[in-house]
Design an enzyme around this catalytic site. Structure first.
Site, mmCIF file in Angstrom:
data_model
loop_
_atom_site.group_PDB
_atom_site.id
_atom_site.type_symbol
_atom_site.label_atom_id
_atom_site.label_comp_id
_atom_site.label_asym_id
_atom_site.label_seq_id
_atom_site.Cartn_x
_atom_site.Cartn_y
_atom_site.Cartn_z
ATOM 1 N N GLU A 247 -85.826 37.010 -1.831
ATOM 2 C CA GLU A 247 -86.681 36.688 -2.969
ATOM 3 C C GLU A 247 -85.806 36.744 -4.215
ATOM 4 O OE1 GLU A 247 -89.705 35.633 -2.915
ATOM 5 O OE2 GLU A 247 -90.101 35.928 -0.788
ATOM 6 N N CYS B 2 -89.167 37.049 -12.480
ATOM 7 C CA CYS B 2 -88.530 35.923 -11.792
ATOM 8 C C CYS B 2 -89.385 34.665 -11.819
ATOM 9 C CB CYS B 2 -88.195 36.308 -10.355
ATOM 10 S SG CYS B 2 -89.615 36.897 -9.416
#
Length: 544
Positions: A276, A311
């Site tokens: 991720e 993010c």
């Protein structure tokens, strides 16, 4: 038990102390972390540093957590897994209930730790960290029995009579390496998936958020089954020791550069990985939108969300040149409405995580031909690790701020003559973790979804796609591989085992040699898919 965790990050200027409990005993030790240059593969820039132990002050000397200690740890967990303990529905439910109980009972301590690490406002900490974990736990508890049930699969004529199913089985002993920007939820969310799937787990939280890391170590030691769920704290040496071990899955949240190191370590043992990562998440803004609502939602996805340290946060905006002034005016109005006339005084924003990242962001902002592009904000206070919400207009495409993920409160706006040109601009860069479009044009929406490559998308909003448990969350290309959330978390830590069941009925001599010409015709007819030929074959029409 608690251990010392590790991670890779660019050079912070502040030293850190972490207290933990020794692996082989209960004596307290303290590590004083200072900066030490280390060497990496050629793919890692020399500007990257690690937090490493140079000196240790001990009340009682204990062995360092090295590869041998990591091997002992993994072997113990593997014995637990091989005993079948973690596979049972009852064990999985009990551990998920323990996480839920832990979050409920320790909410104030969690909020305090998040404030200590990031100055997260209380409501933001609750919504983005605590509530996310609670929601994941609640869903897993509700759906686990259904997730665990074998799924029926169709069989073919070649196996008639038969039945088939797909069985979800745990992978084994898994390593979860978490990150610092949402240090509680991004640690426990994958842990919930791993436990739901029936695995033994090692969690390595980020040492860059030491208060949350320490709290996780203590609480998991208090609430969870320590024979199957363990926290390892520390720095690079400890992470390196963990990565030397053979795992059945590694789940990493962080940056692409360190992701490459994790993937290289996993490749040595053919260990599957979920990465991720992140990237430059764009937002295209059309001129036909409700500008007030769109601006508020962009502000929420940029500055309200951990002050840009997310993010999936908006990294930059693309809009039409003639529309840019109206958009900037609306964004400034929304910032002042939410954070006040002086956002630097607002208590509704998290701070920059540390002085290194503060300096990194100032470097992006003060680059030649970039600082002159500031149209709003730009104030900074190094003593408080704060940078005001900052908007820049038409920064050079080759500037650092447009080449690397910003991960902070700076928002460039890039203008184009035709909004359709923005698709190609986005696709010239690495595939982002998220992409956003604000438009009321249905054709534009369809073209955006069809033509822009990204891990996920939201139309006319930002970041909320990660709150929908029926949607997978994950990247593509440079922004990551694999996905999780909801059942996707269960699947990320499961192997889908194919099982075919047959009886001793329905045996056909055509299956076995010798394959005479008649047998060959019969086999081809049975496998042809042509009903007429299949009937003829079953009636024994084809003979030698």
């Amino acid at each position: 038990m608690a251990f010392v965790s590790a991670g890779l990050f660019k050079h912070p200027t502040r030293s850190t102390s972490i207290i933990g409990v020794g692996l082989l005993g209960t004596s307290t030790y303290r590590h004083d972390y200072k900066i030490n240059r280390v060497s990496f593969p050629n793919s890692i820039p020399s500007s990257y540093y690690c937090c490493a132990t140079l000196s240790t002050t001990m009340e009682e000397v204990k062995p360092a957590f090295d590869a041998d200690e990591a091997a002992i740890l993994v072997n113990g967990l593997r014995k637990t897994f091989n005993s079948g303990k973690t596979k049972s529905y009852e064990w999985r439910i009990s551990q998920l209930e323990s996480i839920s109980k832990m979050v409920d009972e320790k909410e104030k301590e969690i909020i305090k730790a998040l404030h200590e690490d990031l100055s997260k406002p209380e409501l933001e900490a609750y919504l983005s960290e605590i509530l996310m974990v609670k929601s994941s736990c609640t869903l897993a508890l509700k759906e686990l029995k259904q997730w665990m049930m074998p799924k029926k699969a169709e069989t073919s004529l070649a196996t008639y009579p038969s039945s088939a199913e797909i069985v979800s089985e745990p992978l084994g002993v898994v390593l979860i390496i978490s990150t610092w920007n949402f240090p509680f939820s991004l640690s426990l969310d994958p842990v919930i998936g791993a436990i739901a799937a029936g695995n033994a787990v090692v969690l390595k939280p980020s040492e860059i958020a030491p208060a949350t890391s320490s709290l996780l170590s203590r609480l998991i030691g208090e609430y969870m089954d320590q024979s199957a769920v363990i926290v390892v704290e520390g720095a690079v040496a400890e992470t390196s020791a963990l990565l030397e071990q053979k795992w059945d899955k590694i789940f990493f949240t962080g940056g692409a550069r360190v992701g490459r190191i994790v993937m290289a370590a996993a490749a040595k043992n053919l260990t599957p990985v979920t990465l991720e990562l992140g990237g430059k998440c764009p937002a295209i803004v059309d001129s036909n939108v409700n500008l007030q609502i769109a601006s508020r939602r962009i502000v929420a996805g940029k500055w309200v969300c951990n002050n840009g340290q997310a993010c999936i946060g908006v990294d930059y905006i693309i809009t039409a040149k003639e529309f840019a002034p109206k958009l900037i005016e609306a964004l400034v109005s929304a910032v002042e409405e939410i954070f006040g006339k002086d956002p630097m005084e607002s208590k509704e924003r998290s701070r920059i995580i540390n002085s290194f990242h503060f300096s990194r962001l100032i470097k992006l902002l003060d680059e030649d031909k970039v600082s002159e592009k500031i149209v709003f904000g730009g104030q900074r206070d190094g003593s408080q690790l704060q940078i005001a919400p900052t908007i820049l207009l038409d920064v050079p495409e080759d500037s650092l701020i447009m080449q690397e993920e910003i991960f902070g409160p700076l928002l460039p706006i890039i203008t184009v003559e035709r909004l359709e040109d923005s698709f190609a601009m986005i696709n010239r860069k690495s595939k982002p973790l998220a992409a956003y479009l604000f438009s009321d044009d249905e054709q534009m929406k369809r073209e955006f979804v069809h033509n822009v490559y990204a891990g996920g998308m939201a139309i006319n909003d930002t970041i909320l796609q990660v709150t929908v448990p029926s949607l997978p969350f994950g990247g593509v290309g440079e922004s990551g591989m694999g996905s999780y959330h909801g059942k996707f978390s269960f699947d990320a830590f499961s192997h889908k085992k194919a099982v075919l069941y047959r009886s001793f009925a329905g045996e056909s001599p055509t299956r076995y040699p010798p394959y005479t010409p008649g047998k060959q015709k019969q086999i081809k007819a049975l496998l042809s898919g042509n009903i007429f030929k299949i009937i003829l074959a079953l009636l024994g029409w084809f003979k030698d």
